[in-house]
Design a protein around this motif. Structure first.
Motif, PDB file in Angstrom:
ATOM      1  N   SER A   1      -6.018  -3.315  12.237  1.00 43.64           N
ATOM      2  CA  SER A   1      -5.479  -4.178  11.225  1.00 43.64           C
ATOM      3  C   SER A   1      -4.518  -5.179  11.446  1.00 43.64           C
ATOM      4  O   SER A   1      -3.860  -5.087  12.542  1.00 43.64           O
ATOM      5  N   TYR A   2      -4.262  -6.150  10.589  1.00 42.54           N
ATOM      6  CA  TYR A   2      -3.201  -7.293  10.925  1.00 42.54           C
ATOM      7  C   TYR A   2      -2.256  -7.116   9.819  1.00 42.54           C
ATOM      8  O   TYR A   2      -2.495  -7.546   8.736  1.00 42.54           O
ATOM      9  N   ILE A   3      -0.948  -6.888  10.165  1.00 41.43           N
ATOM     10  CA  ILE A   3      -0.125  -6.412   9.046  1.00 41.43           C
ATOM     11  C   ILE A   3       1.160  -7.442   9.335  1.00 41.43           C
ATOM     12  O   ILE A   3       1.882  -7.212  10.357  1.00 41.43           O
ATOM     13  N   SER A   4       1.361  -8.260   8.408  1.00 40.59           N
ATOM     14  CA  SER A   4       2.517  -9.296   9.010  1.00 40.59           C
ATOM     15  C   SER A   4       3.354  -9.685   7.344  1.00 40.59           C
ATOM     16  O   SER A   4       3.067  -9.396   6.235  1.00 40.59           O
ATOM     17  N   ASN A   5       4.429 -10.481   7.729  1.00 42.38           N
ATOM     18  CA  ASN A   5       5.305 -11.261   6.745  1.00 42.38           C
ATOM     19  C   ASN A   5       5.865  -9.928   5.957  1.00 42.38           C
ATOM     20  O   ASN A   5       6.104 -10.172   4.588  1.00 42.38           O
ATOM     21  N   CYS A   6       6.440  -9.169   6.639  1.00 38.32           N
ATOM     22  CA  CYS A   6       6.960  -8.046   5.869  1.00 38.32           C
ATOM     23  C   CYS A   6       8.706  -8.346   6.130  1.00 38.32           C
ATOM     24  O   CYS A   6       9.165  -8.221   7.034  1.00 38.32           O
ATOM     25  N   HIS A   7       9.422  -8.776   5.090  1.00 36.92           N
ATOM     26  CA  HIS A   7      10.644  -9.016   5.339  1.00 36.92           C
ATOM     27  C   HIS A   7      11.255  -9.204   3.749  1.00 36.92           C
ATOM     28  O   HIS A   7      10.480  -9.618   2.879  1.00 36.92           O
ATOM     29  N   VAL A   8      12.601  -8.866   3.738  1.00 32.91           N
ATOM     30  CA  VAL A   8      13.252  -9.241   2.358  1.00 32.91           C
ATOM     31  C   VAL A   8      14.843  -9.500   2.900  1.00 32.91           C
ATOM     32  O   VAL A   8      15.500  -9.080   3.921  1.00 32.91           O
ATOM     33  N   VAL A   9      15.345 -10.055   1.936  1.00 30.03           N
ATOM     34  CA  VAL A   9      16.879 -10.656   2.158  1.00 30.03           C
ATOM     35  C   VAL A   9      17.732  -9.447   1.883  1.00 30.03           C
ATOM     36  O   VAL A   9      17.634  -8.522   0.934  1.00 30.03           O
TER      37      VAL A   9
ATOM     38  N   ARG B   1       8.122  -3.350   2.643  1.00 28.98           N
ATOM     39  CA  ARG B   1       7.213  -3.009   3.748  1.00 28.98           C
ATOM     40  C   ARG B   1       5.809  -2.990   3.341  1.00 28.98           C
ATOM     41  O   ARG B   1       5.339  -3.083   1.937  1.00 28.98           O
ATOM     42  N   CYS B   2       4.923  -3.127   4.233  1.00 29.03           N
ATOM     43  CA  CYS B   2       3.495  -3.198   3.937  1.00 29.03           C
ATOM     44  C   CYS B   2       2.771  -2.161   3.487  1.00 29.03           C
ATOM     45  O   CYS B   2       1.999  -2.192   2.531  1.00 29.03           O
ATOM     46  N   ILE B   3       3.096  -1.106   4.353  1.00 29.98           N
ATOM     47  CA  ILE B   3       2.455   0.200   4.005  1.00 29.98           C
ATOM     48  C   ILE B   3       3.555   1.163   4.087  1.00 29.98           C
ATOM     49  O   ILE B   3       4.276   1.590   5.015  1.00 29.98           O
ATOM     50  N   GLU B   4       3.313   2.133   3.030  1.00 30.11           N
ATOM     51  CA  GLU B   4       4.140   3.132   2.648  1.00 30.11           C
ATOM     52  C   GLU B   4       3.348   4.247   3.122  1.00 30.11           C
ATOM     53  O   GLU B   4       2.514   4.714   2.496  1.00 30.11           O
TER      54      GLU B   4
ATOM     55  N   ILE C   1       0.756  -1.247   0.087  1.00 24.06           N
ATOM     56  CA  ILE C   1       0.087   0.005   0.102  1.00 24.06           C
ATOM     57  C   ILE C   1       1.055   1.270   0.064  1.00 24.06           C
ATOM     58  O   ILE C   1       1.735   1.347   0.884  1.00 24.06           O
ATOM     59  N   GLU C   2       0.679   2.166  -0.915  1.00 22.31           N
ATOM     60  CA  GLU C   2       1.666   3.318  -1.267  1.00 22.31           C
ATOM     61  C   GLU C   2       0.672   4.459  -1.202  1.00 22.31           C
ATOM     62  O   GLU C   2       0.170   4.907  -2.123  1.00 22.31           O
ATOM     63  N   LEU C   3       0.956   5.264   0.208  1.00 22.73           N
ATOM     64  CA  LEU C   3       0.058   6.307   0.195  1.00 22.73           C
ATOM     65  C   LEU C   3       0.989   7.760   0.096  1.00 22.73           C
ATOM     66  O   LEU C   3       1.582   7.778   0.917  1.00 22.73           O
ATOM     67  N   GLY C   4       1.179   8.055  -1.220  1.00 20.60           N
ATOM     68  CA  GLY C   4       2.035   9.202  -1.310  1.00 20.60           C
ATOM     69  C   GLY C   4       3.232   8.420  -1.775  1.00 20.60           C
ATOM     70  O   GLY C   4       3.439   7.154  -1.622  1.00 20.60           O
ATOM     71  N   ASP C   5       4.448   9.089  -1.980  1.00 21.88           N
ATOM     72  CA  ASP C   5       5.629   8.597  -2.510  1.00 21.88           C
ATOM     73  C   ASP C   5       6.924   9.387  -1.980  1.00 21.88           C
ATOM     74  O   ASP C   5       6.867  10.605  -1.594  1.00 21.88           O
ATOM     75  N   SER C   6       8.009   9.169  -2.134  1.00 23.46           N
ATOM     76  CA  SER C   6       9.032   9.779  -1.772  1.00 23.46           C
ATOM     77  C   SER C   6       9.652  10.790  -2.630  1.00 23.46           C
ATOM     78  O   SER C   6      10.428  11.464  -2.512  1.00 23.46           O
ATOM     79  N   LEU C   7       9.196  10.819  -3.692  1.00 28.04           N
ATOM     80  CA  LEU C   7       9.328  11.843  -4.784  1.00 28.04           C
ATOM     81  C   LEU C   7       8.689  13.100  -4.766  1.00 28.04           C
ATOM     82  O   LEU C   7       8.788  14.131  -5.583  1.00 28.04           O
ATOM     83  N   MET C   8       7.635  13.039  -3.886  1.00 31.24           N
ATOM     84  CA  MET C   8       6.720  14.431  -3.960  1.00 31.24           C
ATOM     85  C   MET C   8       7.573  15.614  -3.133  1.00 31.24           C
ATOM     86  O   MET C   8       8.411  15.237  -2.451  1.00 31.24           O
ATOM     87  N   THR C   9       7.534  16.842  -3.657  1.00 32.00           N
ATOM     88  CA  THR C   9       8.271  17.815  -3.433  1.00 32.00           C
ATOM     89  C   THR C   9       7.599  18.957  -2.650  1.00 32.00           C
ATOM     90  O   THR C   9       7.942  19.947  -2.407  1.00 32.00           O
ATOM     91  N   LYS C  10       6.287  19.092  -2.873  1.00 28.50           N
ATOM     92  CA  LYS C  10       5.253  20.037  -2.379  1.00 28.50           C
ATOM     93  C   LYS C  10       4.148  19.520  -1.610  1.00 28.50           C
ATOM     94  O   LYS C  10       3.670  18.286  -1.761  1.00 28.50           O
TER      95      LYS C  10
ATOM     96  N   GLN D   1      18.157  -6.456   3.478  1.00 26.57           N
ATOM     97  CA  GLN D   1      17.714  -5.010   3.786  1.00 26.57           C
ATOM     98  C   GLN D   1      16.848  -5.217   5.269  1.00 26.57           C
ATOM     99  O   GLN D   1      16.106  -6.458   5.354  1.00 26.57           O
ATOM    100  N   ASP D   2      16.559  -4.049   5.787  1.00 25.11           N
ATOM    101  CA  ASP D   2      15.761  -4.262   6.779  1.00 25.11           C
ATOM    102  C   ASP D   2      14.496  -3.745   6.041  1.00 25.11           C
ATOM    103  O   ASP D   2      14.083  -3.457   5.053  1.00 25.11           O
ATOM    104  N   ALA D   3      13.334  -4.291   6.818  1.00 29.22           N
ATOM    105  CA  ALA D   3      11.975  -4.073   6.283  1.00 29.22           C
ATOM    106  C   ALA D   3      10.862  -3.646   7.285  1.00 29.22           C
ATOM    107  O   ALA D   3      10.966  -3.875   8.606  1.00 29.22           O
ATOM    108  N   GLN D   4       9.899  -3.170   6.970  1.00 29.95           N
ATOM    109  CA  GLN D   4       8.876  -2.502   7.971  1.00 29.95           C
ATOM    110  C   GLN D   4       7.396  -2.776   7.690  1.00 29.95           C
ATOM    111  O   GLN D   4       7.166  -2.973   6.587  1.00 29.95           O
ATOM    112  N   ALA D   5       6.572  -3.052   8.628  1.00 34.76           N
ATOM    113  CA  ALA D   5       5.296  -3.099   8.589  1.00 34.76           C
ATOM    114  C   ALA D   5       4.596  -1.939   8.117  1.00 34.76           C
ATOM    115  O   ALA D   5       3.844  -1.806   7.237  1.00 34.76           O
ATOM    116  N   ILE D   6       5.025  -0.572   8.641  1.00 35.54           N
ATOM    117  CA  ILE D   6       4.449   0.595   8.326  1.00 35.54           C
ATOM    118  C   ILE D   6       5.960   1.458   8.327  1.00 35.54           C
ATOM    119  O   ILE D   6       6.472   1.499   9.628  1.00 35.54           O
ATOM    120  N   ALA D   7       6.090   2.449   7.297  1.00 34.84           N
ATOM    121  CA  ALA D   7       7.345   3.266   7.342  1.00 34.84           C
ATOM    122  C   ALA D   7       6.781   4.530   6.373  1.00 34.84           C
ATOM    123  O   ALA D   7       5.886   4.540   5.527  1.00 34.84           O
TER     124      ALA D   7
END
Length: 198
Positions: free
Chosen positions: A147-155, A133-136, A99-108, A157-163
């Motif tokens: 909510s139930y947010i699980s199995n967020c992992h990657v080889v 990550r499950c939710i950005e 789930i991608e709510l907004g992104d890291s490229l927004m400048t305004k 790197q660190d991983a997050q349920a919400i970040a």
């Protein structure tokens, strides 16, 4: 074609392939996207969902490598998601976020999605697949609850349920199960592209 105030019912038990984009609409009425199952089939308001409810949830799935299942247009606002399962394909293809709510490229600040509510969602990866990550959370005035947010992992790197690191908030995160191999909940970890955020 949904208008503010509308409710979109997704058939319980059906699977929808994303990415589903929450569009920018005029007005301040909320668009609700939810399972077609009645409220009586879900946990009561204020109680947490869990994986046993998957038969009565509608499922939204990432279409493949590094693509979200749900994302927002810049400036999208007043959406409520209720009683949905959000996941990825069961293969090991890398996905940055479901789930991608907004992104890291927004400048305004005018680009930031706002007034979003995630309620009683089951958001998850799988034991053998890569999900960073499950939710950005790069948004404003956003609630994640029950909510139930699980199995967020990657080889490798660190991983997050919400970040989040490029949204102004405020955020309300209450009564969730959060499971990730790195940080369950992370604010920061990268520089904001929007000036004057902390």
């Amino acid at each position: 074609t949904a208008s503010p105030g509308d409710t979109i019912l997704l058939e319980a038990g059906a699977t929808f392939i994303g990415p589903i984009t929450l569009k920018t609409k005029p007005g301040t009425g909320c668009i609700t996207i939810r399972t077609s199952a009645p409220d009586s089939a879900l946990p009561p308001v204020g109680q947490r969902i869990n994986p046993s409810y998957t038969p009565i949830m509608a499922k939204i799935v990432s279409p493949g490598r590094n693509q979200p299942a749900i994302k927002t247009d810049y400036g999208a606002h007043h959406y409520r998601l209720l009683g949905l399962e959000v996941t990825k394909q069961t293969d090991s293809a890398f996905v940055s976020q479901l789930i991608e709510l907004g992104d890291s490229l927004m400048t305004k600040l005018s680009q930031v999605p706002h007034h979003l509510e995630l309620d009683r969602l089951y958001v998850h990866g799988f034991p053998t697949s890569n999900l960073k990550r499950c939710i950005e959370l790069q948004s404003a005035s956003t609630t994640v609850k029950n909510s139930y947010i699980s199995n967020c992992h990657v080889v490798g790197q660190d991983a997050q349920a919400i970040a989040g690191w490029n949204g102004p908030g405020p955020y309300r995160i209450t009564n969730n199960y959060l499971e990730a191999s790195g940080e369950n909940l992370l604010f920061g970890g990268a520089d904001a592209a929007i000036p004057n955020l902390v």
